[in-house]
Design a protein around this motif. Structure first.
Motif, PDB file in Angstrom:
ATOM      1  N   THR A 117      45.039  36.971  30.272  1.00  0.00           N
ATOM      2  CA  THR A 117      43.869  36.372  29.636  1.00  0.00           C
ATOM      3  C   THR A 117      42.594  36.737  30.381  1.00  0.00           C
ATOM      4  OG1 THR A 117      45.248  34.501  28.923  1.00  0.00           O
ATOM      5  CG2 THR A 117      42.861  34.194  28.837  1.00  0.00           C
ATOM      6  N   LEU A 118      42.644  36.713  31.710  1.00  0.00           N
ATOM      7  CA  LEU A 118      41.479  37.085  32.500  1.00  0.00           C
ATOM      8  C   LEU A 118      41.128  38.559  32.304  1.00  0.00           C
ATOM      9  CD1 LEU A 118      39.415  36.212  34.691  1.00  0.00           C
ATOM     10  CD2 LEU A 118      41.079  36.962  36.396  1.00  0.00           C
ATOM     11  N   ALA A 119      42.139  39.430  32.242  1.00  0.00           N
ATOM     12  CA  ALA A 119      41.889  40.856  32.038  1.00  0.00           C
ATOM     13  C   ALA A 119      41.248  41.104  30.674  1.00  0.00           C
ATOM     14  CB  ALA A 119      43.193  41.634  32.174  1.00  0.00           C
ATOM     15  N   THR A 120      41.719  40.430  29.654  1.00  0.00           N
ATOM     16  CA  THR A 120      41.115  40.576  28.322  1.00  0.00           C
ATOM     17  C   THR A 120      39.681  40.071  28.313  1.00  0.00           C
ATOM     18  OG1 THR A 120      43.306  40.295  27.320  1.00  0.00           O
ATOM     19  CG2 THR A 120      41.380  39.974  25.898  1.00  0.00           C
ATOM     20  N   HIS A 121      39.440  38.975  29.006  1.00  0.00           N
ATOM     21  CA  HIS A 121      38.097  38.403  29.075  1.00  0.00           C
ATOM     22  C   HIS A 121      37.120  39.372  29.722  1.00  0.00           C
ATOM     23  CE1 HIS A 121      35.002  35.301  29.568  1.00  0.00           C
ATOM     24  NE2 HIS A 121      34.911  35.675  30.847  1.00  0.00           N
ATOM     25  N   PHE A 122      37.541  40.109  30.731  1.00  0.00           N
ATOM     26  CA  PHE A 122      36.665  41.051  31.434  1.00  0.00           C
ATOM     27  C   PHE A 122      36.748  42.470  30.873  1.00  0.00           C
ATOM     28  CE2 PHE A 122      36.944  38.275  35.460  1.00  0.00           C
ATOM     29  CZ  PHE A 122      35.733  37.665  35.158  1.00  0.00           C
ATOM     30  N   ALA A 123      37.573  42.685  29.859  1.00  0.00           N
ATOM     31  CA  ALA A 123      37.747  44.013  29.265  1.00  0.00           C
ATOM     32  C   ALA A 123      38.230  45.012  30.309  1.00  0.00           C
ATOM     33  CB  ALA A 123      36.448  44.491  28.608  1.00  0.00           C
ATOM     34  N   LEU A 124      39.234  44.601  31.063  1.00  0.00           N
ATOM     35  CA  LEU A 124      39.822  45.440  32.099  1.00  0.00           C
ATOM     36  C   LEU A 124      41.334  45.454  31.941  1.00  0.00           C
ATOM     37  CD1 LEU A 124      37.833  44.260  35.268  1.00  0.00           C
ATOM     38  CD2 LEU A 124      37.649  46.502  34.175  1.00  0.00           C
ATOM     39  N   PRO A 125      41.986  46.508  32.381  1.00  0.00           N
ATOM     40  CA  PRO A 125      43.460  46.473  32.434  1.00  0.00           C
ATOM     41  C   PRO A 125      43.927  45.464  33.477  1.00  0.00           C
ATOM     42  CG  PRO A 125      42.629  48.730  32.573  1.00  0.00           C
ATOM     43  CD  PRO A 125      41.460  47.829  32.745  1.00  0.00           C
ATOM     44  N   THR A 126      45.046  44.852  33.222  1.00  0.00           N
ATOM     45  CA  THR A 126      45.572  43.871  34.169  1.00  0.00           C
ATOM     46  C   THR A 126      45.849  44.490  35.529  1.00  0.00           C
ATOM     47  OG1 THR A 126      46.621  42.739  32.309  1.00  0.00           O
ATOM     48  CG2 THR A 126      47.359  42.111  34.492  1.00  0.00           C
ATOM     49  N   SER A 127      46.225  45.752  35.539  1.00  0.00           N
ATOM     50  CA  SER A 127      46.547  46.417  36.805  1.00  0.00           C
ATOM     51  C   SER A 127      45.322  46.618  37.684  1.00  0.00           C
ATOM     52  CB  SER A 127      47.200  47.772  36.523  1.00  0.00           C
ATOM     53  OG  SER A 127      46.331  48.590  35.740  1.00  0.00           O
ATOM     54  N   LEU A 128      44.093  46.540  37.129  1.00  0.00           N
ATOM     55  CA  LEU A 128      42.879  46.737  37.908  1.00  0.00           C
ATOM     56  C   LEU A 128      42.237  45.419  38.349  1.00  0.00           C
ATOM     57  CD1 LEU A 128      40.998  49.748  36.273  1.00  0.00           C
ATOM     58  CD2 LEU A 128      42.517  49.701  38.247  1.00  0.00           C
ATOM     59  N   LEU A 129      42.855  44.307  38.079  1.00  0.00           N
ATOM     60  CA  LEU A 129      42.321  43.026  38.556  1.00  0.00           C
ATOM     61  C   LEU A 129      42.272  42.963  40.090  1.00  0.00           C
ATOM     62  CD1 LEU A 129      43.827  40.403  36.067  1.00  0.00           C
ATOM     63  CD2 LEU A 129      41.480  41.261  36.197  1.00  0.00           C
ATOM     64  N   PRO A 130      43.286  43.478  40.819  1.00  0.00           N
ATOM     65  CA  PRO A 130      43.149  43.506  42.286  1.00  0.00           C
ATOM     66  C   PRO A 130      41.947  44.317  42.760  1.00  0.00           C
ATOM     67  CG  PRO A 130      45.440  43.820  41.656  1.00  0.00           C
ATOM     68  CD  PRO A 130      44.640  43.889  40.394  1.00  0.00           C
ATOM     69  N   LEU A 131      41.620  45.394  42.041  1.00  0.00           N
ATOM     70  CA  LEU A 131      40.444  46.176  42.399  1.00  0.00           C
ATOM     71  C   LEU A 131      39.172  45.354  42.190  1.00  0.00           C
ATOM     72  CD1 LEU A 131      39.234  48.870  43.265  1.00  0.00           C
ATOM     73  CD2 LEU A 131      39.288  49.591  40.858  1.00  0.00           C
ATOM     74  N   LEU A 132      39.130  44.586  41.120  1.00  0.00           N
ATOM     75  CA  LEU A 132      37.988  43.702  40.893  1.00  0.00           C
ATOM     76  C   LEU A 132      37.868  42.670  42.001  1.00  0.00           C
ATOM     77  CD1 LEU A 132      35.704  42.581  39.082  1.00  0.00           C
ATOM     78  CD2 LEU A 132      37.454  41.207  37.908  1.00  0.00           C
ATOM     79  N   GLY A 133      39.001  42.092  42.423  1.00  0.00           N
ATOM     80  CA  GLY A 133      38.978  41.116  43.511  1.00  0.00           C
ATOM     81  C   GLY A 133      38.484  41.715  44.816  1.00  0.00           C
TER      82      GLY A 133
END
Length: 805
Positions: A274-290
């Motif tokens: 849900t967070l990845a969809t909200h930010f328009a990012l792949p789920t695998s790149l959430l650690p990169l965002l963090g």
């Protein structure tokens, strides 16, 4: 570990990012063969440290006295029992040794959470610092909380699972949750950034909601109703079919509720997808965002000073998303702006994102390629910390925190492997402290700090270090504590000698130019010779010590780095493990490591190191009764008394000697400490907060931790400690000190005898008892046997008092 500002973002966008789960009291008559859905049960993996801090902060137990460990354990048991009653099946996971990359963050937390509050407390007036607001602002975690709660959780092993990871627990928790098909309960926003197959989502502890239906408790009373009302056009995330009364937020269940069986629990769930969809990012790149936003491993200055935490997170996500879209757009112009050569990869995306963020912060600033490469490397290193660890490889030898033998113990590699296996077994079982594993494997030690006078020497250093020094020797003999500093020093010396130019007899030297008047006035021509002499002396001393160690079959010298308080800051102190040739339990005839000795010999070493190998103490250690649980505190009491007495006797200076004498305990204070261990009834009244009592408690806590670690190093757990840490109550100790309690009863007499046997006069004198004169006698002065004649007053009286020739 947490992403900075992400928790605030979640709370502001809760309805967009979360959904809720309602758990009601399960039917205990359900068959065990039915599914989790049919039994209304869910599996959760709990971040142990988050649970501990949350329960401690919500419990309302006083912290300033040193901790109420039995009460804290009751709160933990109440929380877990209430969770299981509504169908939560918990697995609790604690962090292991801290990764070296996180040491700067850990020292900052120690500074902010321990040293700064203690300094603020002692710099505030006694009246102001005793107010509830001031105590809440300077709150410090009790020093023995982890060990006490862990022993309580292990006693509930039949109802839940407890694990301790070998490093940072966040990645392992999410990995385990994916394997079990479970949720994660904690406080760190990292649990939404991390993801694994089968992982169901993150449940924050502070967003738990306890409620009870109106029909079950408050029939006919409509004044206290609570009902969630939603608009018709708005989809409600929390649908409630019946009226309900909220009884509290957070993990702690309402304590005043009598019908606990009727309690229900509402959980808020955040999913990574849900967070990845909200930010328009792949789920695998959430650690990169963090990593870009900032976590425990990275911190970047990408933001303007007037930006809020929510705006920072949003702008960071939008920038990364736009760069990623440009890289995947297929437009050659956009791709060339990102890729440095060929196709745009992840490294190019990171570098372009960093460049755009820096230019947005300051349009006049144009970062160089070197600056972008440096930021890219830091982001990559921070992102790699999110790499998931599979449960099967938790304690592999290739892991960063794994135990490894030092070079000098290769001859007895089988003994080391046996010791390592026993330590790992104790680590698995929860009876070998993670800080002790960090000391054994890396030579790094973080003693627990607590409230103490910042103007005095740190108790972890003055009281605890002498015990830990013996632990270092036990570890080195057993193959632990890797060799690092001594060899580097010797290498530095050798390099320095090699770098000096070799003299050539045929070389012509201009003597006048070499030793001019200017240089001779500013520099000492003998400095080079003195430096060589010092290096030669150091090399001779090191060689002599190494030859002695080789003769005794001892390992080479080791260095341990301890992080302790020095004044008002955290300082790393390098301590040499010395005195290996003088060990009473290891010589030419006894070369077996202490860990591999029989139980009786290990117990002898343990008591001998603590200077407590007396008949009474040994009888307590070998006795199977309730008084054995208090053996730890008898040893703590004896160690504190002896250490403070030795410190005072070792000082010759008059002023320092008087200060050290003041540190020593009085006999009344010792009786108060032992009597507090014998009392079972809890006093609801809070005793006064006195600096003297605070300092005594800090000494007790430092000694208790060090002695417990010594018992674990000698594999004497739970023979020595067991559940003893839960017996201490700081409130009872402070109350006994303020009321001058004198212990009574057979148990107190046994404790007092064991605590003072063969110690001699180690107590400080009570105030007012140093002389035979009373205050009235001092005030009135010496009495005279002759009656004094009244003197005339006025001018004639003054003249009469003059001496005459």
């Amino acid at each position: 570990m947490g992403v900075k500002g992400l928790t605030t973002y979640f709370k502001d966008h809760r309805h967009q990012l979360s959904h809720t789960i309602e758990l009601k009291p399960r039917n205990l008559d359900d068959s065990a063969n039915t599914s989790l859905e049919a039994r209304q049960e869910i599996r959760v993996v709990v971040d142990g440290w988050s649970l501990l801090y949350s329960i401690y902060n919500l419990s309302g137990e006083p912290w300033v006295y040193g901790g109420e460990y039995e009460a804290l354990c009751r709160h933990v048991e109440s929380v877990l029992q209430s969770w299981m009653r509504v169908g939560i099946l918990p697995t609790i996971v604690f962090d292991g040794p801290t990764p070296p990359l996180k040491y700067p963050t850990l020292t900052t937390r120690i500074q902010d959470n321990f040293i700064r509050p203690a300094n603020l407390f002692f710099r505030t007036s006694p009246v102001a610092r005793s107010t509830p607001r001031s105590l809440a602002e300077t709150r410090i975690s009790p020093p023995l909380a982890f060990s006490a709660i862990l022993s309580k959780l292990l006693s509930m092993a039949s109802e839940l699972d407890v694990e301790i990871t070998q490093g940072e627990a966040d990645s392992y928790i999410v990995s385990l949750a994916g394997k079990l098909g479970a949720y994660v309960i904690g406080n760190d926003s990292d649990f939404v950034v991390l993801n694994s197959e089968g992982y169901l989502g993150f449940i924050p502890l502070d967003e738990m909601l306890w409620w009870v239906s109106e029909s079950s408790t408050l029939k006919g009373d409509e004044s206290d109703e609570f009902q969630i009302v939603t608009k018709k056009k708005q989809k409600s995330k929390m649908k409630v079919k019946e009226s309900r009364v909220t009884l509290g937020n957070g993990p702690l269940p309402p304590s005043a509720t009598e019908e606990l069986m009727e309690l229900s629990l509402v959980l808020t769930v955040y999913e990574p997808s849900t967070l990845a969809t909200h930010f328009a990012l792949p789920t695998s790149l959430l650690p990169l965002l963090g990593a870009f936003i900032g976590n425990d491993y990275s911190s970047f200055d990408f933001f303007r000073s007037n930006e809020t935490a929510v705006n920072r997170v949003k702008r960071m996500a939008d920038t990364l998303s736009s760069v990623l879209k440009d890289a995947q757009s297929g437009d050659p112009k956009k791709t060339r702006k990102i890729a440095r050569g060929g196709e745009a990869g992840v490294i190019d995306v990171i570098g372009t994102t960093a460049e755009r963020l820096l230019q947005w912060r300051d349009p006049r600033f144009s970062p160089t390629t070197g600056e972008i490469d440096k930021i890219t490397e830091a982001v990559v290193q921070s992102t790699l910390q999110y790499a998931l660890i599979h449960p099967e490889s938790l304690f592999s030898d290739d892991d960063d925190g794994s135990v490894r033998a030092n070079s000098s113990s290769q001859r007895s590699n089988s003994a080391f492997e046996e010791i390592k296996s026993m330590y790992l077994h104790g680590y698995h079982s929860g009876v070998f402290h993670p800080r002790l594993m960090e000391l054994f494997s890396r030579g790094i030690c973080f003693p627990t700090l607590f409230l103490e006078d910042p103007d005095r020497e740190c108790c972890a250093r003055s009281i605890g270090r002498p015990i830990r020094e013996q632990i270092w020797k036990i570890f080195v003999i057993g193959g632990g504590i890797p060799d690092r500093s001594i060899k580097s020093n010797e290498l530095h010396i050798d390099q320095e000698l090699e770098e000096e130019p070799q003299e050539d007899d045929d070389e012509l030297v201009d003597v006048v130019e070499e030793y001019s008047d200017e240089e001779s006035s500013d520099e000492d021509p003998l400095a080079v010779l003195r430096g060589r002499l010092q290096r030669l002396s150091f090399s001779d001393a090191a060689q002599g010590a190494n030859e002695a160690n080789e003769h005794m079959d001892l390992p080479q010298r080791r260095i341990v780095t301890e992080y302790v308080r020095r004044g008002a800051r955290v300082a790393a102190e390098d301590c040499e493990v010395s005195g290996m040739e003088n060990l009473f339990w290891y010589d030419e005839d006894h070369r077996i490591p202490a860990q591999l000795r029989p139980l009786s010999e290990r117990l002898y070493i343990f008591l001998k190191v603590l200077h407590s190998d007396t008949p009474t103490v040994r009888a307590m250690a070998e006795e199977a009764s309730d008084i054995k649980d208090k053996l730890l505190w008898v040893l703590v009491h004896r160690w504190v008394l002896q250490t403070l007495h030795t410190r005072a006797e070792g000082v010759e200076d008059g002023n320092r000697r008087r200060e050290r004498e003041k540190e020593k305990w009085t006999r009344a204070e010792s009786e108060a400490f032992l009597s507090s261990l014998c009392e079972e009834q809890e006093n609801t009244e809070l005793p006064p907060i006195k600096e003297r009592a605070i300092q005594l408690t800090a000494q007790v806590a430092a000694a208790a931790e060090a002695i417990a670690w010594l018992a674990q190093a000698l594999l004497l757990m739970p023979l020595i400690v067991g559940e003893a840490e839960r017996l201490f109550s700081g409130r009872r100790f402070h109350a006994a000190l303020s009321q001058r309690h004198k212990g009574i009863g057979e148990q107190f007499q046994r404790l007092y005898q064991a605590s003072t046997e063969n110690l001699g006069n180690v107590f400080s004198e009570e105030k007012g008892k140093r002389g035979k004169k009373t205050r009235k006698e001092i005030r009135d002065g010496p009495k005279s046997s002759q009656r004094t004649q009244p003197q005339p007053s006025g001018m004639f009286g003054a003249l009469a008092g003059l001496d005459t020739d």
